[in-house]
Design a protein around this motif. Structure first.
Motif, PDB file in Angstrom:
ATOM      1  N   ALA A 468       0.819  -1.216   0.000  1.00 41.77           N
ATOM      2  CA  ALA A 468       0.000   0.000   0.000  1.00 41.77           C
ATOM      3  C   ALA A 468       0.851   1.263   0.000  1.00 41.77           C
ATOM      4  CB  ALA A 468      -0.937  -0.013   1.209  1.00 41.77           C
ATOM      5  N   MET A 469       2.060   1.167   0.568  1.00 43.25           N
ATOM      6  CA  MET A 469       2.947   2.329   0.616  1.00 43.25           C
ATOM      7  C   MET A 469       3.432   2.730  -0.769  1.00 43.25           C
ATOM      8  SD  MET A 469       5.194   1.317   3.995  1.00 43.25           S
ATOM      9  CE  MET A 469       6.217   2.788   3.860  1.00 43.25           C
ATOM     10  N   LEU A 470       3.359   1.811  -1.733  1.00 41.77           N
ATOM     11  CA  LEU A 470       3.834   2.110  -3.084  1.00 41.77           C
ATOM     12  C   LEU A 470       2.825   2.932  -3.881  1.00 41.77           C
ATOM     13  CD1 LEU A 470       5.301  -1.401  -3.994  1.00 41.77           C
ATOM     14  CD2 LEU A 470       6.521   0.591  -3.080  1.00 41.77           C
ATOM     15  N   LYS A 471       1.574   2.976  -3.396  1.00 43.10           N
ATOM     16  CA  LYS A 471       0.517   3.765  -4.035  1.00 43.10           C
ATOM     17  C   LYS A 471       0.378   3.452  -5.521  1.00 43.10           C
ATOM     18  CE  LYS A 471       1.060   7.487  -0.660  1.00 43.10           C
ATOM     19  NZ  LYS A 471       1.371   8.919  -0.418  1.00 43.10           N
ATOM     20  N   GLY A 472       0.462   2.178  -5.823  1.00 43.54           N
ATOM     21  CA  GLY A 472       0.259   1.741  -7.190  1.00 43.54           C
ATOM     22  C   GLY A 472       1.481   1.825  -8.079  1.00 43.54           C
ATOM     23  N   GLY A 473       2.572   2.345  -7.578  1.00 43.68           N
ATOM     24  CA  GLY A 473       3.787   2.481  -8.374  1.00 43.68           C
ATOM     25  C   GLY A 473       4.697   1.285  -8.225  1.00 43.68           C
ATOM     26  N   PRO A 474       5.829   1.281  -8.933  1.00 40.97           N
ATOM     27  CA  PRO A 474       6.795   0.189  -8.801  1.00 40.97           C
ATOM     28  C   PRO A 474       7.474   0.224  -7.434  1.00 40.97           C
ATOM     29  CG  PRO A 474       7.684   1.935 -10.181  1.00 40.97           C
ATOM     30  CD  PRO A 474       6.266   2.301  -9.907  1.00 40.97           C
TER      31      PRO A 474
END
Length: 713
Positions: A468-474
């Motif tokens: 979840a900390m990646l907020k949809g990014g790699p």
């Protein structure tokens, strides 16, 4: 005899001031977690014996938060250092959340950075309450009262008191929610060397680790894990195991087959006697060489673009084009204390004692395994004998296994789950295997006009609660340190190829920087050499004018090492610079060629970590990081035989650095008024590349694969 560690002697020293300050204040929550005769504390307890106990929300595993965070409290409280104590805070993320990521946990070298102002405010609030109590008791204005070295005094009346005599009255004082703190010019303890608070107990054997915890009727449990990652139990025969004296039961759990016994020896003998059939249909069955082939292919294809600046030039137009491929093996953390945990279940409630690095994840995981509510689980966070990332489990797999062990027993009781060294080294959660592919072009004037780097490895965060900390990014932790470089290249592209494997991976001390620093700083050194530039001056020339902190550590380490080029008097000298976890570190390494083998004789280190709260701890962490990195660079790798089984098992084939291999280390701490940043990890990344650069200088050998001591493909 039962031993309960983190609540031991909770009211020792008598009743006193218990301060609940969490910023924001939550006295009701603190009351529910820690009981006592007065308002209970979140961070500070002052006894009638004048002792000040600081509840530390970050696990102490050798990196120094007990000492560092207690120093912050003592500074603002104006306590004497001799009266300070520290104790691990229990699991409660509403009181003890890491302000850097909103959950109770220790990682990313954030302990000091996120607590710096919080703990100072806690100390300042306690001081204000003591002063308020003294003013009321003595009938004098509070502004006329001074506090120094643990003594509250009023000069005009000649009255004075220790903290303890005022603590009961102070407990009834209102708690300031935003008390003022000192300016740096008024610091008495911050910036001074102080002995670590946990050293004496660890030296005389009174320190409590998980293995020291014994509960009445406790059984020791070991688990037979699959020999290949991703394999599962098909069937097992426990007849021979149950015949071992002391073995009481055998149960299948999700991670393998658990053996319960009255002592560790019996548990291990019982596990040896087990006959387990494994299903390898979903397992990793490749050997290391086959894995690397896949990684190289993915890196060559370029992956996804994670950073791009400028238009990458046609390298055919460059005066020189350099290319390199780097290979990094899986790495185990190998802390001196392998994983262990004690769990006791009684009447629908559970209590645990272990080195929990992320209580926020561990608590609900145990509750789920037991089928009870999280509020019915208590976790006492104990000292840990090292971690280096091993206990920072987003999957909470150790807590899950402990919970399953207790559930599978089918009854209330106490159970100590023990992982052996072999379990730990073969059990995964490794630093990911990684491949870097580089290409750089320089023009006729030696200027870098293009820089390209593709990283191929597994993601640590994806598929865990941390995703979840990646907020949809790699997953930027997979390639951090290859992006956001301070150097001014003409154009750059950084790519990342995510690899898949059943092999479990985890953060390893300094995470992505462990491999990116090596790849970037050794390849850059070769590019500078090809351009005819000095390694130190070449790096300085690539920095923009506002890169003052980067420039500061590079210039300082060059100064203290007496930098005069890569070779002198038959020895090689190499430099590397890394910014990791917001801390700036540059290191110079001196290497001798001893029969074709590199031997590091001296290391110089310059570190800028903001305000140096305790220089002694900072130096220790830099020295420890250098030793940890050197041992790994020389010796360590986890390799897979064809078929997928791990080849290493203990320190005979995964050796630690020996004392005769440890170089002399000199650490220079850059004076700074910036807020403090982490020191637990940033000393690690520059060592190996500086060593490799020095080795290339003296021997001509280019090291594109770690460790130095053995091939892995």
């Amino acid at each position: 005899m039962s031993v309960q560690t983190t609540r031991r002697g909770f009211l020792a020293g008598g009743a006193g001031l218990m301060l609940a300050l969490t910023l924001p204040l939550d006295r009701a929550r603190a009351q529910a977690v820690i009981s006592g005769p007065f308002a209970p504390n979140a961070f500070i307890r002052i006894g009638t014996d004048d002792l000040v106990t600081v509840m530390i929300k970050h696990i102490e595993m050798g990196q120094g938060p007990y000492t560092g965070l207690a120093t912050l409290v003592a500074e603002e409280l104006d306590a004497d250092w001799s009266q300070m104590r520290a104790e691990g805070a229990p699991a409660d993320d509403k009181l003890y959340a890491n302000l850097a990521f909103g959950a109770q946990g220790t990682g990313g070298s954030t302990a000091m950075a996120n607590s710096f102002m919080q703990m100072r405010k806690a100390g300042a609030a306690a001081r204000a309450m003591l002063v308020g109590a003294a003013a009321a008791e003595w009938g004098v204005p509070a502004e006329e009262i001074t506090v120094k070295a643990g003594v509250v005094a009023h000069a005009a009346s000649g009255k004075s008191s220790g903290f303890g005599a005022l603590s009961a009255a102070a407990a009834s004082q209102p708690v300031p929610e935003d008390p003022p703190v000192k300016s740096a010019a008024d610091f008495v303890l911050i910036g001074k060397d102080r002995p670590k608070l946990d050293t004496v107990a660890k030296t005389n054997g009174t320190a409590q680790f998980t293995m020291d915890v014994y509960r009445d009727g406790m059984l020791t449990v070991v688990v037979a894990h699959p020999p290949k990652f991703g394999a599962t139990v098909t069937s097992f025969d426990d007849k021979a195991a149950l015949a071992v004296k002391g073995v009481e039961m055998v149960r299948q759990i999700s991670s393998g087959v658990a053996v319960y016994a009255t002592n560790t020896y019996a548990a291990l003998k019982g596990r040896d006697a087990l006959a387990v059939q494994w299903d390898d249909s979903a397992a990793e069955t490749r050997g290391s060489a086959e894995m690397f082939d896949a990684y190289v292919k993915a890196a060559t294809e370029g992956g996804i673009t994670v950073e791009e600046q400028g238009d990458m030039p046609d390298m055919a137009g460059a005066a020189k084009v350099l290319e390199a491929e780097y290979r990094f093996p899986y790495l185990a953390h190998a802390p001196m204390e392998p994983l262990d945990a004690v769990i006791e279940v009684k009447d629908g409630r559970a209590e645990m004692w272990f080195g929990s690095q992320f209580p926020t994840f561990d608590k609900p995981t145990v509750a789920k395994a037991l089928g009870i509510a999280p509020e019915n689980v208590a976790i006492n966070v104990l000292l840990a004998g090292g971690s280096f990332g091993r206990r920072a489990q987003g999957s909470a797999h150790l807590a899950a296994e402990a919970g399953e062990v207790a559930k599978a027993a089918g009854r209330d009781g106490a159970f100590k789950l023990v992982w052996t060294r072999e379990d730990d080294l073969k059990g995964g959660y490794y630093r990911p295997m990684t491949v870097h592919k580089f290409r750089a072009g320089i023009d006729a004037d030696g200027k870098i006009i293009g820089w390209e780097n593709t990283v191929a490895n597994q993601s640590i965060m994806m598929g865990t609660p941390m995703e979840a900390m990646l907020k949809g990014g790699p997953d930027n932790t997979s390639y951090e340190g290859s992006t956001n470089l301070p150097y001014q290249f003409g154009a750059r592209r950084i790519g990342w190829a995510r690899m898949e494997s059943p092999v479990s991976v985890l953060w390893w001390r300094s995470v992505g920087h462990t491999h990116t620093a090596y790849a970037v700083e050794t390849f850059l050194d070769e590019v500078l050499e090809a351009a005819g530039k000095d390694p130190v001056q070449g790096r300085l020339d690539l920095l923009p004018p506002d890169a003052t902190r980067e420039r500061g550590v590079i210039e300082k380490v060059a100064e203290i090492s007496g930098w005069a080029g890569p070779v002198r008097d038959g020895k090689g000298y190499g430099i590397a610079y890394t910014k990791s976890f917001n801390t700036y570190v540059a290191e110079v390494v001196e290497v001798e060629d001893r029969g074709g083998v590199p031997h590091v004789t001296r290391v110089w280190c310059a570190v800028d970590c903001g305000i140096a709260v305790n220089p002694n701890v900072i130096r220790a962490q830099m020295e420890g990081g250098i030793g940890y990195a050197l041992g790994t660079a020389l010796h360590n790798h986890i390799t897979f035989a064809p078929g997928g089984e791990v080849e290493q098992s203990n320190f005979h084939d995964y050796p630690m650095l020996r004392i005769h291999e440890m170089p002399a280390v000199e650490v220079a701490i850059i004076a700074s008024d910036a807020d403090p940043t982490g020191v637990g990890e940033p000393g690690v990344p520059p060592l190996a590349p500086a060593m490799a650069n020095a080795w290339r200088a003296v021997s001509g050998a280019r090291q594109y694969q770690l460790p130095f001591g053995g091939a892995i493909s």
